[in-house]
Design an enzyme around this catalytic site. Structure first.
Site, PDB file in Angstrom:
ATOM      1  N   ILE A 155       0.834  -1.208   0.000  1.00  0.00           N
ATOM      2  CA  ILE A 155       0.000   0.000   0.000  1.00  0.00           C
ATOM      3  C   ILE A 155       0.865   1.253   0.000  1.00  0.00           C
ATOM      4  CG2 ILE A 155      -1.737   1.310   1.283  1.00  0.00           C
ATOM      5  CD1 ILE A 155      -2.731  -1.435   2.372  1.00  0.00           C
ATOM      6  N   THR A 232      -4.377   5.334   7.427  1.00  0.00           N
ATOM      7  CA  THR A 232      -5.315   4.330   6.899  1.00  0.00           C
ATOM      8  C   THR A 232      -4.775   2.925   7.147  1.00  0.00           C
ATOM      9  OG1 THR A 232      -4.277   4.564   4.720  1.00  0.00           O
ATOM     10  CG2 THR A 232      -6.278   5.836   5.103  1.00  0.00           C
ATOM     11  N   SER A 233      -3.918   2.787   8.139  1.00  0.00           N
ATOM     12  CA  SER A 233      -3.272   1.497   8.394  1.00  0.00           C
ATOM     13  C   SER A 233      -3.861   0.799   9.619  1.00  0.00           C
ATOM     14  CB  SER A 233      -1.761   1.688   8.544  1.00  0.00           C
ATOM     15  OG  SER A 233      -1.112   0.445   8.601  1.00  0.00           O
ATOM     16  N   ARG A 234      -3.387   1.138  10.825  1.00  0.00           N
ATOM     17  CA  ARG A 234      -3.900   0.566  12.065  1.00  0.00           C
ATOM     18  C   ARG A 234      -3.978   1.653  13.124  1.00  0.00           C
ATOM     19  NH1 ARG A 234      -5.632  -2.774   9.424  1.00  0.00           N
ATOM     20  NH2 ARG A 234      -5.357  -5.035   9.459  1.00  0.00           N
ATOM     21  N   ASP A 258      -8.772   6.612   9.133  1.00  0.00           N
ATOM     22  CA  ASP A 258      -9.734   5.581   8.734  1.00  0.00           C
ATOM     23  C   ASP A 258      -9.718   4.441   9.737  1.00  0.00           C
ATOM     24  OD1 ASP A 258     -11.588   4.423   6.755  1.00  0.00           O
ATOM     25  OD2 ASP A 258     -10.003   2.926   6.459  1.00  0.00           O
ATOM     26  N   GLU A 263     -11.483   1.093  17.899  1.00  0.00           N
ATOM     27  CA  GLU A 263     -12.543   0.983  16.898  1.00  0.00           C
ATOM     28  C   GLU A 263     -13.398  -0.267  17.037  1.00  0.00           C
ATOM     29  OE1 GLU A 263     -11.033  -0.974  12.871  1.00  0.00           O
ATOM     30  OE2 GLU A 263      -9.918   0.831  13.325  1.00  0.00           O
ATOM     31  N   HIS A 295     -13.050   2.750   8.789  1.00  0.00           N
ATOM     32  CA  HIS A 295     -12.295   1.620   8.252  1.00  0.00           C
ATOM     33  C   HIS A 295     -12.866   1.173   6.897  1.00  0.00           C
ATOM     34  CE1 HIS A 295      -9.316  -1.543   9.845  1.00  0.00           C
ATOM     35  NE2 HIS A 295      -9.379  -1.672   8.537  1.00  0.00           N
ATOM     36  N   GLN A 296     -12.996   2.138   5.993  1.00  0.00           N
ATOM     37  CA  GLN A 296     -13.580   1.847   4.693  1.00  0.00           C
ATOM     38  C   GLN A 296     -12.563   1.925   3.555  1.00  0.00           C
ATOM     39  OE1 GLN A 296     -16.251   5.548   4.558  1.00  0.00           O
ATOM     40  NE2 GLN A 296     -15.687   5.345   2.400  1.00  0.00           N
ATOM     41  N   ALA A 297     -11.290   2.134   3.874  1.00  0.00           N
ATOM     42  CA  ALA A 297     -10.299   2.324   2.814  1.00  0.00           C
ATOM     43  C   ALA A 297     -10.239   1.130   1.858  1.00  0.00           C
ATOM     44  CB  ALA A 297      -8.922   2.587   3.417  1.00  0.00           C
ATOM     45  N   PHE A 298     -10.478  -0.061   2.370  1.00  0.00           N
ATOM     46  CA  PHE A 298     -10.417  -1.281   1.556  1.00  0.00           C
ATOM     47  C   PHE A 298     -11.684  -1.509   0.744  1.00  0.00           C
ATOM     48  CE2 PHE A 298     -13.112  -2.572   4.935  1.00  0.00           C
ATOM     49  CZ  PHE A 298     -13.855  -3.645   4.476  1.00  0.00           C
TER      50      PHE A 298
END
Length: 332
Positions: A155, A232-234, A258, A263, A295-298
């Site tokens: 990524i 956008t990782s963890r 994200d 979460e 958490h919608q990046a994927f």
């Protein structure tokens, strides 16, 4: 083979059922997260499939073994929520999907950055209320800025190339430099140099003991005043309390996340009719220069299709050959 899925949403069921027409497994879907209590609902399964907020610790693994589970399939890239030592000790095979769609996450990272910078989310709401004023919507030009990318796996590599195409100067940090990026002229520097020089910092590293709270009070203190930070990782890469202080002091000029350290109690749920007791996320949401997505990046059609295909193929190979040959998959 029967597979029990945890933390499932309607889209998980849709894509896995469609993909399973090829594999013919028996699929069982649970909406609840996997933990020490919900593990008890598994019956006659040989494998489980889990997501980012499922708990696969030693106690859960011991119960999985008693349930006859042989395989743990992660339908995501990270594996920080799995006790790998316990899994190995108990003879369980753990597989993941390390590269389902790096482009999807990189694109979402760019979208968050551009949204924060040009305030398009605020402009959208204003115009809908017939407010056409530009006051408060001033952004900056990304072209010419220095962008620091922490973590250059699949990524991070895609994001580095994407953001460079906008005419930025890109600095990279990773203990394991990517030869492809070096050959293309990208510059690796120390973490401290990256933090000091970057106008924009984007996190793309896995969550490990070494990277836990890599963004903290000390690292924030050496950043440029007004730096933009995107994660956008963890969630655990960021010390949230330190970030809040950075926002208050204006050291952090804008924050896009994200992912969030707590979460698991929030994301992938509709809490619109609920009083959220997490005061930290409520405080973050109160800042006008903070953008949070759940958490919608994927979350693209291509990514979900690839996740389903690789996950089921992983289990097929483990069942038949006790190993994985697919280069887009990985045995952890």
């Amino acid at each position: 083979m029967k597979i029990s899925f945890f933390s499932t949403q309607p889209y998980d069921i849709k894509f896995f059922k469609e993909c399973n027409e090829k594999f013919k497994f028996e699929l069982e879907f649970f909406e609840s997260n996997l933990d020490e209590h919900t593990v008890n609902i598994i019956e006659d399964s040989e494998a489980i499939c889990v997501f980012v907020n499922d708990v696969v610790n030693d106690k859960v693994i011991n119960k999985l073994v008693k349930k006859g589970i042989k395989y743990i399939a992660l339908r995501n890239a990270g594996f920080n929520n799995v006790d790998l030592e316990s899994a190995k000790r108990n003879g369980l095979k753990v597989c993941r999907v390390p590269a389902y769609s790096p482009e999807a996450v990189a694109e979402h990272t760019l979208a968050m950055l551009l949204t924060l910078n040009r305030k398009t989310h605020k402009a959208y709401n204003r115009v809908r209320e017939q407010n056409f004023s530009l006051n408060g919507l001033l952004g900056t030009t990304i072209h010419g800025k220095t962008v620091g990318v922490i973590g250059t796996g699949n990524i991070g590599k895609v994001f580095a190339k994407t953001i460079k195409s906008l005419g930025t100067h890109v600095l990279l940090y990773d203990p394991f430099p990517n030869d492809e990026l070096i050959s293309e002229g990208f510059n690796y520097v120390s973490l401290e140099e990256l933090l000091k020089q970057s106008n924009i910092i984007s996190l793309h590293c896995p969550l490990t003991p070494e990277t836990h709270h890599i963004i903290n009070k000390d690292t924030i203190s050496v950043m440029k005043q007004g730096v933009y930070l995107i994660n956008t990782s963890r969630g655990g890469l960021i010390d949230t309390r330190a970030i809040i202080e950075g926002l208050k002091s204006k050291r952090i000029g804008a924050l896009g996340i994200d992912v969030y350290e707590q979460e698991d109690k929030l994301f992938f749920r509709d809490l619109s009719e609920t009083i959220i007791e997490d005061e930290t996320i409520q405080l973050l949401l109160s800042f006008p220069n903070v953008l949070v997505t759940a958490h919608q990046a994927f979350f693209t059609e291509e990514a979900l299709s690839q996740i389903a295909l690789v996950t089921l193929d992983n289990l097929k190979q483990l069942k038949e050959f006790n190993s994985i040959e697919n280069k887009s998959a990985e045995l952890v």
